[in-house]
Structure formats: C-alpha cells, structure tokens
Write a protein that holds these residues in place. Sequence first.
Motif, PDB file in Angstrom:
ATOM      1  N   THR A  68       0.829  -1.207   0.000  1.00 41.24           N
ATOM      2  CA  THR A  68       0.000   0.000   0.000  1.00 41.24           C
ATOM      3  C   THR A  68       0.864   1.258   0.000  1.00 41.24           C
ATOM      4  O   THR A  68       0.402   2.316  -0.401  1.00 41.24           O
ATOM      5  CB  THR A  68      -0.937   0.025   1.219  1.00 41.24           C
ATOM      6  OG1 THR A  68      -0.144  -0.172   2.407  1.00 41.24           O
ATOM      7  CG2 THR A  68      -1.990  -1.071   1.127  1.00 41.24           C
ATOM      8  N   HIS A  69       2.114   1.126   0.476  1.00 42.69           N
ATOM      9  CA  HIS A  69       3.066   2.243   0.433  1.00 42.69           C
ATOM     10  C   HIS A  69       4.444   1.725   0.839  1.00 42.69           C
ATOM     11  O   HIS A  69       4.594   0.554   1.173  1.00 42.69           O
ATOM     12  CB  HIS A  69       2.626   3.397   1.341  1.00 42.69           C
ATOM     13  CG  HIS A  69       2.591   3.052   2.800  1.00 42.69           C
ATOM     14  ND1 HIS A  69       1.684   2.176   3.327  1.00 42.69           N
ATOM     15  CD2 HIS A  69       3.342   3.462   3.845  1.00 42.69           C
ATOM     16  CE1 HIS A  69       1.870   2.064   4.635  1.00 42.69           C
ATOM     17  NE2 HIS A  69       2.881   2.825   4.982  1.00 42.69           N
ATOM     18  N   CYS A  70       5.420   2.626   0.800  1.00 48.37           N
ATOM     19  CA  CYS A  70       6.768   2.266   1.227  1.00 48.37           C
ATOM     20  C   CYS A  70       6.809   2.369   2.761  1.00 48.37           C
ATOM     21  O   CYS A  70       6.837   3.462   3.313  1.00 48.37           O
ATOM     22  CB  CYS A  70       7.776   3.219   0.581  1.00 48.37           C
ATOM     23  SG  CYS A  70       9.466   2.864   1.068  1.00 48.37           S
ATOM     24  N   HIS A  71       6.772   1.219   3.423  1.00 49.30           N
ATOM     25  CA  HIS A  71       6.648   1.170   4.886  1.00 49.30           C
ATOM     26  C   HIS A  71       7.923   1.628   5.598  1.00 49.30           C
ATOM     27  O   HIS A  71       9.032   1.377   5.121  1.00 49.30           O
ATOM     28  CB  HIS A  71       6.326  -0.256   5.334  1.00 49.30           C
ATOM     29  CG  HIS A  71       5.063  -0.799   4.728  1.00 49.30           C
ATOM     30  ND1 HIS A  71       3.824  -0.482   5.202  1.00 49.30           N
ATOM     31  CD2 HIS A  71       4.856  -1.636   3.678  1.00 49.30           C
ATOM     32  CE1 HIS A  71       2.902  -1.104   4.481  1.00 49.30           C
ATOM     33  NE2 HIS A  71       3.504  -1.810   3.541  1.00 49.30           N
ATOM     34  N   ALA A  72       7.726   2.234   6.758  1.00 52.42           N
ATOM     35  CA  ALA A  72       8.863   2.693   7.559  1.00 52.42           C
ATOM     36  C   ALA A  72       9.066   1.839   8.806  1.00 52.42           C
ATOM     37  O   ALA A  72      10.066   1.990   9.502  1.00 52.42           O
ATOM     38  CB  ALA A  72       8.653   4.148   7.978  1.00 52.42           C
ATOM     39  N   ASP A  73       8.116   0.963   9.089  1.00 47.92           N
ATOM     40  CA  ASP A  73       8.158   0.242  10.374  1.00 47.92           C
ATOM     41  C   ASP A  73       8.464  -1.240  10.241  1.00 47.92           C
ATOM     42  O   ASP A  73       8.577  -1.946  11.237  1.00 47.92           O
ATOM     43  CB  ASP A  73       6.833   0.432  11.118  1.00 47.92           C
ATOM     44  CG  ASP A  73       5.655  -0.088  10.302  1.00 47.92           C
ATOM     45  OD1 ASP A  73       5.820  -0.293   9.080  1.00 47.92           O
ATOM     46  OD2 ASP A  73       4.590  -0.301  10.887  1.00 47.92           O
ATOM     47  N   GLY A 124      -0.724  11.362   1.803  1.00 53.88           N
ATOM     48  CA  GLY A 124      -0.858  12.081   3.071  1.00 53.88           C
ATOM     49  C   GLY A 124       0.075  11.490   4.111  1.00 53.88           C
ATOM     50  O   GLY A 124       0.864  12.182   4.736  1.00 53.88           O
ATOM     51  N   HIS A 125      -0.027  10.166   4.330  1.00 50.64           N
ATOM     52  CA  HIS A 125       0.943   9.483   5.188  1.00 50.64           C
ATOM     53  C   HIS A 125       2.285   9.442   4.459  1.00 50.64           C
ATOM     54  O   HIS A 125       3.330   9.759   5.031  1.00 50.64           O
ATOM     55  CB  HIS A 125       0.407   8.097   5.529  1.00 50.64           C
ATOM     56  CG  HIS A 125       1.379   7.198   6.209  1.00 50.64           C
ATOM     57  ND1 HIS A 125       1.873   7.461   7.462  1.00 50.64           N
ATOM     58  CD2 HIS A 125       1.953   6.033   5.805  1.00 50.64           C
ATOM     59  CE1 HIS A 125       2.721   6.484   7.803  1.00 50.64           C
ATOM     60  NE2 HIS A 125       2.792   5.634   6.817  1.00 50.64           N
ATOM     61  N   THR A 126       2.244   9.058   3.194  1.00 48.41           N
ATOM     62  CA  THR A 126       3.368   9.256   2.266  1.00 48.41           C
ATOM     63  C   THR A 126       2.758   9.720   0.934  1.00 48.41           C
ATOM     64  O   THR A 126       1.548   9.611   0.744  1.00 48.41           O
ATOM     65  CB  THR A 126       4.183   7.963   1.985  1.00 48.41           C
ATOM     66  OG1 THR A 126       3.407   7.102   1.130  1.00 48.41           O
ATOM     67  CG2 THR A 126       4.530   7.210   3.271  1.00 48.41           C
ATOM     68  N   GLY A 143      -4.269   0.734   3.933  1.00 46.21           N
ATOM     69  CA  GLY A 143      -2.868   0.976   4.275  1.00 46.21           C
ATOM     70  C   GLY A 143      -2.765   1.754   5.566  1.00 46.21           C
ATOM     71  O   GLY A 143      -3.455   1.444   6.540  1.00 46.21           O
ATOM     72  N   ASP A 144      -1.883   2.790   5.580  1.00 50.08           N
ATOM     73  CA  ASP A 144      -1.766   3.637   6.776  1.00 50.08           C
ATOM     74  C   ASP A 144      -2.549   4.941   6.618  1.00 50.08           C
ATOM     75  O   ASP A 144      -2.428   5.838   7.451  1.00 50.08           O
ATOM     76  CB  ASP A 144      -0.296   3.989   7.041  1.00 50.08           C
ATOM     77  CG  ASP A 144       0.472   2.801   7.595  1.00 50.08           C
ATOM     78  OD1 ASP A 144      -0.116   1.714   7.698  1.00 50.08           O
ATOM     79  OD2 ASP A 144       1.661   2.980   7.923  1.00 50.08           O
ATOM     80  N   THR A 145      -3.323   5.051   5.554  1.00 51.42           N
ATOM     81  CA  THR A 145      -4.096   6.277   5.356  1.00 51.42           C
ATOM     82  C   THR A 145      -5.192   6.377   6.408  1.00 51.42           C
ATOM     83  O   THR A 145      -5.291   7.361   7.138  1.00 51.42           O
ATOM     84  CB  THR A 145      -4.706   6.304   3.937  1.00 51.42           C
ATOM     85  OG1 THR A 145      -3.652   6.131   2.991  1.00 51.42           O
ATOM     86  CG2 THR A 145      -5.441   7.607   3.678  1.00 51.42           C
TER      87      THR A 145
HETATM   88 FE   LIG Z   1       3.505   3.397   6.977  1.00 53.43          FE
END
Ligand SMILES: [Fe+2]
Lengths: 242, 242
Positions: A68-73, A124-126, A143-145
């Motif tokens: 869903t996006h490039c994760h940071a965690d 928005g989150h990324t 995702g994280d949205t």
């Molecule tokens: Fe994320």
Amino acid sequence: RSYCSRMALHKGLLFRQLFETESSTYTYLLADTETKDAIIIDPVLETIDRDLKLIHQLGLNLKVAVNTHCHADHITSTGLMKKRLVGLKSAISKFSGASADIHLAEGDKITFGKHYLTAIETPGHTDGCMTLVSGDQSMAFTGDTLLIRGCGRTDFQQGCPKKLYNSVHQKIFTLPDQCLVYPAHDYLGWTASTVGEERKFNPRLTKSPEEFVNIMNNLNLKKPAKIDISVPANLVCGIHEV
Amino acid sequence: RSYCSRMALHKGLLFRQLFETESSTYTYLLADTETKDAIIIDPVLETIDRDLKLIHQLGLNLKVAVNTHCHADHITSTGLMKKRLVGLKSAISKFSGASADIHLAEGDKITFGKHYLTAIETPGHTDGCMTLVSGDQSMAFTGDTLLIRGCGRTDFQQGCPKKLYNSVHQKIFTLPDQCLVYPAHDYLGWTASTVGEERKFNPRLTKSPEEFVNIMNNLNLKKPAKIDISVPANLVCGIHEV
Ligand SMILES: [Fe+2]
Ligand SMILES: [Fe+2]
C-alpha cells in the motif's frame, strides 16, 4: 445497511487476514477459488514462511504482491517472495519512489481470476499511499491512510496532514457505509471496521481540517525504530542488496 | 467449496473479531443488524471498555455473554459487563462448574434476533468446553478445543487428550469443509481457518489417536501465569467477590 464483516456473498473469493506481531501489521491474502490466482497485500519479511506455507497448502498461484506504500516500520517480504515464487510480480504506487514490476496509478486494476482491486491514490501518510478497493466496493484496504479509529502519522516520508485529510474525506469516506475497512496496522485488537463507522466515530477524521492538522502536528511521536533500515530496503522490494 | 472468510451471505448479521494482546484471546461480537440484539463470545476483562464502547457506538443490545469454557489464562469480563449492562445474561457449559445465568447443554441455542448459535459439547481441554456453531454451519467458535493449526492444552483443569481428540473428530471435523473456524486464541497471527483446512493440515489432529495422546502428554508446558487467579474468578463470571 449492514455492518457485517462477512456480509457480501463473494462466491469464489478467498479472503484471509494475517497479523505480524512485532510491527502490528496486517497482511491480506485474496484469491479466486476457481482459478486459484491470488494476490497478497503488505506481506512482512518476518512472516514470509507462514505466508508461503499457507499459499502452498491452499494451492494458490500468487500473481502479485502489492504494498500500500513504502513502509517505515517493517521490511516487506515482496522481494524475497519473488525469489521463491516464479512469476510473482511486485506492485506499488508510482509515487512511492520504490522499484517494482508494476507501478500503480489512480484507477489501475489488480486482477486475480475474476476478481480485482482498484488502486486509489490516497497520499498524506506518504506521497505514494494507495487504498485498494474491491470491485464491488465491499472492502477497502486502506494501508496507513485510514486506521481503525485512527490514521497513519504524517511527520516523516513526505507526510502531510492536509493531504491525508483530503484523501480520506474525498476518496475513502465517499465509499459505501458498509464497505469494510481493512488497515495495514492495528495496535488495539481491532480487525476490521466500516466506512460508515469511521466516518462517524474516527476521533481524528471527524474533526475539521484545521483541528486535524493541529492534532497531527502535535503528536510528538518517536521516530519508528526501524525506519533507517526499513525505508531503504522497501525502496527495493525489501531486498537490500548490500 | 470456498475457503472465503466472507463467503456466506448473512443478510443482517454483524460480525466482529476482536483481539486481546496480553492473553492473545479472540473475542467475537455478533448481532442482528435489524433488531440490534447481540451476543459476545469470550470477552476479556482488560478490553471491557473497548468492547462496551463498540457495542454502544453500533447501537447494539447485548443479550448474552457466553464463555466457551472456564478460562485459565485470562479473566472474563462477563460479570463486570453484567453490572454495566442491564439485562445482560451470562452463559457457559453446565459442565464448567462455573456459575452463570444460563447453563448450556448439548444442542442448546443462543438466539439473537433471527440468528442463533448452537452449543456443542466438545470436552477435552476442560470438561466444560463448548463449540458454538452458527445456524447455517458457516462458522464455528471452537474455544480452546481446536486452534488454527493447533489445539488447547490438556494437562490441567480436567484436561484429557483422548476426549479432545474425539471431540474434534466427532463434533468439529464433521462440520462442512468450508465452515470457518474461529478459535479463542491465536499466537501466530492467524485470524481464521476452515474445518477443511484443519482436517487436512492441523499438525496434531491429523495424527492417530495414540500419536496425538503421546504428543499432548509430552508438551511439558509451563503452568499459565494467571491460572491461580483466573480460574477462581472465572468460576463466578470474573467477579471475584473477596
Ligand atoms: Fe507506513
Ligand atoms: Fe482455556
């Protein structure tokens, strides 16, 4: 107007929600039970063996691993899965900056058998965040949205609270009330919500845009523990060739 | 033959799976979306506020809080919920030894609106273990009798591996292949399975009865950390009046 997590008859759709404990990430497996074509959303490196074993036991042909996006965690297992499953393709937003076999843009379809998900840009989150919506709008993988009663942070990786607010209000809250919300993370034991519920009860996104921006700019969260290894790795499907 | 977690059209059935992290317990909320009558399965003391808030937000009338058995690893919120929700009744197997408003026996129905669950006696983990099966046999709430790719331990609280094996084989594995298995616990990030999958892939219950007994008698597990406070408390709906 049903809130039921199992409400819609999706004849021939396999659906599994899987959880990775360390990063509290949800991975989703969807398949056409006839053709056995499958896709996986946000698979995590730590649980690759569990996930591949399940895919094998269920006799599925995994076609696409989409993030869903490039994760940071956490680090995605997409790259390693590609090494283990011939023909598997990776997919991510073209605005993610990450390499992948498929770069998704607004409205693109990810097809598996007779089913598909539509990719919707929800930055928005990324900048490269996408929400994946099932063909009949009964499920949204946000995702994280949009998280259940929450949302992803906006204080790194091109994060922008105003963009996130608009994405949720214009692209997610406009989906049907009973559309199930399946986020990338949960930290409080929720497994699913609905668009109608979040529109009514999300403590942040029911606020005005100004209040929301103010809340998000004052969260004072710690930097994710793994961001410095996760982001560079996820830019190359989780396979950091160093 | 569908493995889909959302396979059946249950018009007007609300279904929510909730997780309590400390004891890795799943709580289930089911309701009739028309009458708003609801039941909750295996609610946990630590998450009572989350659960009551959700029930309130969804506008549900909680009728019955049912425990699949007398738990040894966490305290039920049933008693405290009864104090907070007028008219709520507690339910548990008559073989549990626990006090409750409703003592369930084989074949008893727990009704909420036009829906119901049937209580099936599945002893082995404890004498008072029940599996709750939805009217159309599309879902089985198996408690600690059958876990995803596992099963409850049988080394305390009247535990008996032979009884558990027979319960699973005679009462659960005889349900339809596509019946969804929703257990009381999970420790590996699984959220659901199916009867067909467990019949094929459960590493313990695919063994012969003799092998199974041997496995279960040699697990050498630690005593649950909370057993000495949980069991006495759960015998009185979690309200330990001391
Ligand atoms: Fe994320
Ligand atoms: Fe138990």
